[in-house]
Design a protein around this motif. Structure first.
Motif, short mmCIF file in Angstrom:
data_model
loop_
_atom_site.label_atom_id
_atom_site.label_comp_id
_atom_site.label_asym_id
_atom_site.label_seq_id
_atom_site.Cartn_x
_atom_site.Cartn_y
_atom_site.Cartn_z
N ALA A 46 39.48 42.26 57.10
CA ALA A 46 40.39 43.36 56.80
C ALA A 46 39.63 44.63 56.44
N HIS A 47 40.22 45.78 56.84
CA HIS A 47 39.62 47.09 56.56
C HIS A 47 39.97 47.49 55.13
N SER A 48 39.34 46.81 54.19
CA SER A 48 39.60 47.02 52.77
C SER A 48 38.38 46.56 51.99
N PRO A 49 38.30 46.90 50.70
CA PRO A 49 37.18 46.41 49.90
C PRO A 49 37.10 44.88 49.86
N THR A 50 38.24 44.22 49.71
CA THR A 50 38.20 42.76 49.66
C THR A 50 37.83 42.19 51.02
N GLY A 51 38.27 42.83 52.10
CA GLY A 51 37.87 42.40 53.42
C GLY A 51 36.37 42.52 53.61
N ALA A 52 35.78 43.61 53.09
CA ALA A 52 34.33 43.80 53.17
C ALA A 52 33.60 42.74 52.36
N LEU A 53 34.14 42.40 51.21
CA LEU A 53 33.55 41.36 50.37
C LEU A 53 33.53 40.02 51.11
N TYR A 54 34.65 39.66 51.73
CA TYR A 54 34.71 38.42 52.49
C TYR A 54 33.72 38.44 53.65
N ALA A 55 33.59 39.60 54.30
CA ALA A 55 32.66 39.72 55.42
C ALA A 55 31.22 39.50 54.96
N ALA A 56 30.84 40.12 53.84
CA ALA A 56 29.49 39.99 53.33
C ALA A 56 29.18 38.53 52.98
N ALA A 57 30.13 37.87 52.33
CA ALA A 57 29.93 36.47 51.97
C ALA A 57 29.80 35.59 53.21
N SER A 58 30.59 35.89 54.22
CA SER A 58 30.55 35.11 55.46
C SER A 58 29.24 35.29 56.19
N MET A 59 28.73 36.53 56.25
CA MET A 59 27.47 36.78 56.96
C MET A 59 26.30 36.07 56.31
N THR A 60 26.24 36.10 54.99
CA THR A 60 25.13 35.41 54.31
C THR A 60 25.24 33.90 54.50
N ALA A 61 26.46 33.37 54.49
CA ALA A 61 26.63 31.94 54.70
C ALA A 61 26.20 31.54 56.11
N LEU A 62 26.57 32.35 57.10
CA LEU A 62 26.17 32.08 58.48
C LEU A 62 24.64 32.09 58.61
N SER A 63 24.01 33.07 57.99
CA SER A 63 22.55 33.17 58.06
C SER A 63 21.90 31.96 57.41
N ALA A 64 22.42 31.54 56.26
CA ALA A 64 21.86 30.38 55.57
C ALA A 64 22.06 29.10 56.36
N ALA A 65 23.08 29.08 57.23
CA ALA A 65 23.37 27.89 58.03
C ALA A 65 22.59 27.88 59.34
N GLY A 66 21.65 28.83 59.50
CA GLY A 66 20.81 28.84 60.70
C GLY A 66 21.39 29.62 61.85
N LYS A 67 22.36 30.50 61.57
CA LYS A 67 22.99 31.27 62.64
C LYS A 67 22.67 32.76 62.52
N ALA A 68 21.45 33.07 62.10
CA ALA A 68 21.04 34.47 61.97
C ALA A 68 21.11 35.20 63.30
N ASP A 69 20.83 34.48 64.40
CA ASP A 69 20.87 35.12 65.70
C ASP A 69 22.26 35.65 66.00
N LEU A 70 23.29 34.90 65.62
CA LEU A 70 24.66 35.35 65.84
C LEU A 70 24.98 36.56 64.98
N VAL A 71 24.48 36.56 63.75
CA VAL A 71 24.74 37.69 62.85
C VAL A 71 24.18 38.98 63.45
N TYR A 72 22.92 38.92 63.92
CA TYR A 72 22.30 40.12 64.48
C TYR A 72 22.87 40.49 65.84
#
Length: 241
Positions: A119-145
């Motif tokens: 969502a285009h909101s502060p809480t949406g940005a928070l969820y996005a940030a948490a999701s990106m770090t989780a993806l990276s930690a799960a070995g999906k950094a290539d998808l993030v970039y």
């Protein structure tokens, strides 16, 4: 703390363009976590995404009126002063990430694990940030970039260096957050992670509203400003584990 002996010829973290500083290596070892959103590390605060109109066209902010790519409502535009109520969590690899498919995101989850559309909101940005770090930690950094970062020379350089995938043995979990800054089309959200041994690390995540979604902004220095912290002072506690 004694760091494990590593053969530099076999260790991808020692290859050119993807060197991690000794400070962040120490943090990573302490947490048992490798996050590809920390390409260089260090102790400097993350810079806000540039708002200068003189930068490359791909890095200029998109219109704040851009609708969500999957139709999520913008919702409340106030920065959360407390942890989002009744948060639902799901495991991404071994890291708990917040999920709200019809309100905050991710509105899309692909078969390869890619989580997008927030969502285009502060809480949406928070969820996005948490999701990106989780993806990276799960070995999906290539998808993030490849798919979740704003196009830029810095992003291209990281892709050419072949981001290192994290082993699926993460022992750190999201513990809290704070907003370093927030505007309609850009944000820097500081996430605090806690290791199984009680160690905390701060990971600032710079974001930009780009193409109807929140995207990661690869800093010009490659340094998001990750650092070890002593406790959650100054953070809003928020965790799924």
């Amino acid at each position: 703390m004694t760091e494990p002996t590593v053969n530099e010829d076999q260790n991808p973290l020692t290859k050119p363009k993807f060197i991690i500083s000794a400070v962040v290596v120490a943090i990573i070892v302490a947490l048992g976590i490798i996050l590809a959103l920390l390409p260089k590390g260090g102790g400097n605060p993350a810079a806000e995404p540039s708002s200068s109109g003189s930068g490359p066209a791909s890095m200029r902010p998109s219109s704040t009126a851009d609708a969500s790519v999957c139709g999520l409502p913008s919702g409340d535009q106030a920065k959360p002063a407390t942890a989002p109520a009744d948060t639902k969590w799901e495991l991404v690899g071994k890291v708990a990430a917040p999920t709200s498919p019809t309100q905050f995101g991710p509105g899309k989850t692909e078969a390869n694990g890619l989580r997008s559309c927030f969502a285009h909101s502060p809480t949406g940005a928070l969820y996005a940030a948490a999701s990106m770090t989780a993806l990276s930690a799960a070995g999906k950094a290539d998808l993030v970039y490849e798919q979740l970062a704003v196009p830029s020379p810095e992003r291209d350089a990281v892709l050419k260096s072949s981001p290192t995938a994290a082993p699926n043995s993460v022992t750190a979990q999201l513990a809290g957050f704070t907003f370093r800054s927030y505007e309609a089309d850009r944000a820097v959200i500081d996430l605090a992670f806690k290791g199984a041994n009680g160690t905390f690390v701060s990971i600032p995540v710079p974001l930009q509203w780009y193409g109807g979604d929140w995207k990661f902004v690869v800093p010009a220095t490659g340094d998001t400003g990750a650092r070890q912290i002593t406790d959650l002072g100054g953070y809003i506690e928020w965790s799924g584990v």
